[in-house]
Design a protein around this motif. Sequence first.
Motif, short mmCIF file in Angstrom:
data_model
loop_
_atom_site.label_atom_id
_atom_site.label_comp_id
_atom_site.label_asym_id
_atom_site.label_seq_id
_atom_site.Cartn_x
_atom_site.Cartn_y
_atom_site.Cartn_z
N UNK A 41 0.90 -1.33 -0.18
CA UNK A 41 -0.15 0.00 -0.07
C UNK A 41 1.34 1.31 0.16
N UNK A 42 1.93 1.41 0.86
CA UNK A 42 2.93 2.42 0.83
C UNK A 42 3.46 2.59 2.39
N UNK A 43 4.31 2.52 2.32
CA UNK A 43 4.51 3.20 3.96
C UNK A 43 3.83 4.50 3.89
N UNK A 44 3.99 5.36 5.47
CA UNK A 44 3.13 6.36 5.34
C UNK A 44 2.29 6.23 5.18
N UNK A 45 1.64 5.87 4.06
CA UNK A 45 -0.13 6.06 3.23
C UNK A 45 -1.13 5.59 4.51
N UNK A 46 -1.77 6.50 5.35
CA UNK A 46 -2.76 5.72 5.95
C UNK A 46 -3.70 4.96 5.79
N UNK A 47 -4.43 6.07 5.13
CA UNK A 47 -6.09 5.24 5.05
C UNK A 47 -5.45 4.91 3.35
N UNK A 48 -5.18 5.51 2.30
CA UNK A 48 -5.43 4.50 1.05
C UNK A 48 -4.49 3.81 1.03
#
Lengths: 353, 286
Positions: free
Chosen positions: B231-238
């Motif tokens: 999902x991508x680190x630091x991308x809490x929601x998306x």
Amino acid sequence: MDEVNNNGGINGRDVEVIVEDTQTDPRTVTEKTQKVIRQDNVDVVAGTFSSASRNAAAPVVTQEDTVLLYPTFYEGQDQENFPGTCNDLLFMFGIVPSQQAAPWMDYMTSEHGSNFYMVGSDYVWPRFTNQRVKSSLEDLGGTVVGEEYIPLGTSDFGSVLSRISNSDADIVFGTLTGTDTIAFAKQFYSRGLNEEFTYWTVDDEEFATQGKGPQAAHGTYVSFDYFHTIDTDLNNQFVEKVQSEYGDDAGMDTVGAAMYNAGHMFAKAANETGSVNTDDIISGLEGLTHTGPQGEVTMREQDHQMVLPSYLTRVPESWSDTNDFQGMFEIIDHQEAVAPATANCDFPLGKGN
Amino acid sequence: MVALDFASIISQTLFATSILIVAALGLAIIFGMMGVINLAHGALITAGAYVAYAVTNAGLSLWVAFLVAPIVVALIGLVMERTVINRLYDRPVDTLLATWGFALVIQELIKVIFGTSSQSVPNPYSTPVQVLGSNLPQYRIFLVGLAVALLVVTYVTFKYTDFGIKSRAVIQNDEMAGMLGTNVRFVYMVTFMIGAGLAGLAGAAVSPIVGADPRTGLGYLVQSFFVVIVGGTGQLLAGTLGGSGLIGGSAAALSFVSSQTLAQTVVFALAIVVIRLKPEGLFGGQ
């Protein structure tokens, strides 16, 4: 073993038990087996829980020429897995598919129908058990309408349950193990499938059924050689002893009972032959009959496989307390002295050394 | 036999996605935002499941466990953070070993306290409901709602509240944030506790469907890492949403057309492809 010692031990000497935790990890099994044989100089090794652990211990006992007593229900022996099976040094005290499922096929198909949906964990025991069940199902004119193997450690059974729901199965036959069988039963129940299908599992002994809880376990059929609830004098004494040692809510299951038989039968064999030499233990155990908590059992000489009773049980709706092992299973029927199918070995069994 | 039952596929995809959102959210904070490679995430989930068992076994409702589990597990997080983790914020690779150590301690303590066999947690919504002609488990529908609620609340907390802004500032540049008067140690500590508490809540939430077992959290550990990385680190929601959809949702959808084993293999292969093409994850690097 305290019982053996209280009865004068083996040939007048007390038995000492050395316990090691293998964590069901094959490499640890190898190390610990070597340790107890070489360092502790044991006369016999008992245990290893899974088939993989047994296969890891087998080369060690073969090299050291020591007998291994194996307590777990499992898929049966095949020459291919030598020295883990078909080994003169190994004695199998647990039940195999030909004793566990085959005796009840007639009853289950005539009571509940002959369309089977098979769900198992993805390894050798479920696949082999299902092969056996399939062949007796075909003899009875039944059909396998679905067969699935799920990777170990799966926690979500959504798609499998949808497929079962859309199938015209009568009986869901389960060989899932470990935590998966618990998750499956809980999800099976929460989708209401227990109303439509009969669930029969050959894995869920007392502790797995405890893990499922009453809600999800009600109405499930389970078959084994031993149940905590078996009402024989010997089993009542056995359960009482276990509970006085480990507390009132301690339970017993098929593996524990097999281990108990293994201990007593080893002592008997050693006492009868007057020695704990490997060859004497082997000849003493071969053909030995014993009365265990489940009834009369015999170690078959030819393939070192136990002749055992077989029980079919059902989890009754009255079972409500997860710690109540007494009320967990209701015995539907049982058969004495069920002989396992002859192991697929080259006879006589060899030691490979 | 129905070839493809769309209602089932959609609902199961949704269920699998939502459970991964719940399971991975705590890790998205501790690993995704703070950079601590938290291998104890699975053990914290397990601890949450056992709190649920202890609470329900004492005769209380599961909803009490939803309250107690995050608190208890956040306190475990507090101990971890205060004793060891706070010394390792600038040595992320070492957190891997330290948290794995905690994982083993927690797991073995659980075995000592509760024993090695599985325990059962009763399902509060055990009867299915009829939706568009198929039987759906009520509790799973509830979990979808819980996942959405948690995702929104966490996102709003870190995006808009005073604490959330401080927390992101500290994580980005703790020296500067400290000089501007933020209590750096405190913010790190509370952020870690929130992550741990969410893992505890996840454990309580999954316990009615999978039970409580010393290894309950292990499966979610691996999947949660995949969710956060894909999902991508630091991308809490998306990131959490997208990662959960890809890892959990697509596996569930695929398992309708192939075996479960093949579906899992395909999804993990897919995850590797994503990471190869977009190393920062699906939604990373914005």
